[in-house]
Design a protein around this motif. Structure first.
Motif, PDB file in Angstrom:
ATOM      1  N   GLY A   1      34.497  34.969  41.758  1.00 54.31           N
ATOM      2  CA  GLY A   1      33.846  36.096  42.419  1.00 54.31           C
ATOM      3  C   GLY A   1      32.529  35.688  43.075  1.00 54.31           C
TER       4      GLY A   1
ATOM      5  N   GLY B   1      38.111  32.531  38.500  1.00 56.35           N
ATOM      6  CA  GLY B   1      38.968  33.707  38.302  1.00 56.35           C
ATOM      7  C   GLY B   1      40.141  33.812  39.253  1.00 56.35           C
TER       8      GLY B   1
ATOM      9  N   ASN C   1      45.548  33.834  40.275  1.00 51.50           N
ATOM     10  CA  ASN C   1      46.440  34.483  41.242  1.00 51.50           C
ATOM     11  C   ASN C   1      47.824  33.837  41.289  1.00 51.50           C
ATOM     12  OD1 ASN C   1      47.488  34.797  44.211  1.00 51.50           O
ATOM     13  ND2 ASN C   1      46.072  36.475  43.842  1.00 51.50           N
TER      14      ASN C   1
ATOM     15  N   ASP D   1      46.891  41.030  43.374  1.00 47.30           N
ATOM     16  CA  ASP D   1      47.884  40.039  42.931  1.00 47.30           C
ATOM     17  C   ASP D   1      49.169  40.727  42.465  1.00 47.30           C
ATOM     18  OD1 ASP D   1      49.006  37.681  42.130  1.00 47.30           O
ATOM     19  OD2 ASP D   1      47.750  37.390  40.364  1.00 47.30           O
TER      20      ASP D   1
ATOM     21  N   ASP E   1      37.877  41.613  45.821  1.00 48.03           N
ATOM     22  CA  ASP E   1      37.261  42.826  45.244  1.00 48.03           C
ATOM     23  C   ASP E   1      36.881  43.828  46.330  1.00 48.03           C
ATOM     24  OD1 ASP E   1      37.528  41.714  42.744  1.00 48.03           O
ATOM     25  OD2 ASP E   1      35.497  40.925  42.668  1.00 48.03           O
TER      26      ASP E   1
ATOM     27  N   GLY F   1      40.980  41.509  42.422  1.00 47.18           N
ATOM     28  CA  GLY F   1      41.893  40.357  42.394  1.00 47.18           C
ATOM     29  C   GLY F   1      43.201  40.621  41.662  1.00 47.18           C
TER      30      GLY F   1
ATOM     31  N   GLY G   1      36.973  35.570  45.635  1.00 48.39           N
ATOM     32  CA  GLY G   1      37.132  36.683  44.683  1.00 48.39           C
ATOM     33  C   GLY G   1      36.409  37.930  45.160  1.00 48.39           C
TER      34      GLY G   1
END
Ligand code: KG4
Ligand code: ZN
Length: 337
Positions: A136, A272, A276, A183, A166, A179, A162
């Motif tokens: 992020g 993060g 995905n 996904d 968002d 995310g 990220g």
């Protein structure tokens, strides 16, 4: 070496105890519940929550590992980069523990933690390799020559990947964090329904990223689709799928180009966004086609955690490298510039 690790740079409070590359305990307290209604992390709320929970987490980490403080060889803590107030909570806690117990303090760069999280799962990650941190807050590509030897070869010029997930999710009214929501939704849409593109930089050897143009393109398309009526379920799914596939395509394109340029046979992806599914599938595909070994740590090690901080701290302590109790927190600190 047994290391106590503390991480509090963003919206996860984390404490771990490691011994070499073995995780004895790793506890992460997420703050999604307090930030989700704002659609992003509120720094002051993050710092306060860190301060509220950190001692309970420390107790739980020792209990889960079944060890006591006297067995600990050093205290590793994230010193930078991050939200300054948030980093300070973990750093002050670590300093207090180091001062009270006389154990060495090791300040660790959070990005170096992400780049090395893979070693907590994989014994033999070859060097040199390409390392991508995609979260992020960061989208940065490194040439990792060895432990501690990094060269930054690409970074985002605007939004992190990220952050783009968002922001797009917020724009489409899908929720936060975007995310995982995008996904989950993307496979039900057609990734070719909308033609989005990624920027081409003038210098072909540049591995920089940019996601803000893509975010704006999605916004314009969404405005067009909602000008007269509510967006159809099909269009929404197609929009999400097209956005995800363009964002992933950009990440993968740069990974491949960098691996070729620096003659690397291995790639490590962390952060993060590495969770995905579309990205993971795409990476598997390029690995097969290009004779590349791709390492993506499990989700719990991709996202913010203290085990990666403890691991890096342990490697430095082994070399006799440690920090002074005057160590200060930094909001910004690149590695391997
Ligand atoms: O590494 P991380 O937990 O925290 C930092 O930013 O340091 O990454 C969080 C970011 C968020 O932007 C979130 O939306 C994104 O990672 N993310 C995902 C997925 N899971 C989390 N992005 C795409 N697909 C996912 N499955
Ligand atoms: Zn992170």
């Amino acid at each position: 070496m047994m290391i106590l690790g503390i991480e509090s740079s963003c919206d996860e409070t984390a404490v771990a105890i490691t011994s070499g590359n073995k995780i004895l305990s790793s506890i992460v307290a997420s703050q999604n519940d307090i930030h989700s209604r704002f659609g992003g992390v509120v720094p002051e709320l993050a710092s306060r929550r860190h301060a509220e929970v950190i001692f309970t987490l420390l107790e739980s980490a020792f209990e889960e590992a079944g060890v006591t403080m006297d067995k600990i060889d050093g205290v590793a803590v994230t010193k930078a980069p991050g939200l300054i107030g948030a980093v300070l909570v973990g750093l002050s806690t670590a300093k207090a523990i180091a001062y009270a117990t006389g154990k060495p303090l090791i300040g660790v760069n959070h990005l170096e933690g992400h780049l090395n999280a893979v070693h907590l799962r994989e014994e033999n990650v070859p060097y040199p390799h390409i390392g991508l941190i995609v979260s992020g807050g960061h989208t940065s590509l490194y040439l990792v020559k060895d432990f501690g030897k990094y060269k930054l070869i690409g970074a985002t010029r605007d939004d992190a990947a990220g952050e783009a997930f968002d922001k797009v999710a917020r724009l489409l009214g899908l929720g936060y964090p975007g995310g995982p929501i995008i996904d989950k939704m993307a496979p039900s849409g057609d990734p070719k329904a909308f033609k989005f593109s990624s920027p081409q930089f003038r210098n072909a050897a540049e591995f920089d990223f940019s996601f803000s143009g893509l975010k704006t393109a999605v916004m314009l398309e969404y405005k067009k689709l909602t000008a007269k009526n509510k967006i159809s379920d099909k269009d929404l799914k197609n929009l999400v799928a097209s956005f995800q596939s363009t964002a992933i395509g950009f990440l993968v394109k740069n990974i491949l180009a960098a691996a070729k340029e620096y003659k690397c046979k291995a790639v490590v992806v962390s952060g993060g966004v590495a969770a995905n599914k579309g990205l993971r599938a795409n990476l598997e595909e390029i690995a097969d086609k290009n004779d590349l070994k791709i390492f993506v740590p499990p989700f719990s090690l991709c996202t913010d955690n203290a085990a990666m901080i403890a691991y890096v701290g342990g490697r430095y302590l082994e070399k006799g490298i440690m920090s002074d109790l005057n160590l200060n927190a930094q909001a910004v600190e690149e590695i391997g510039v």
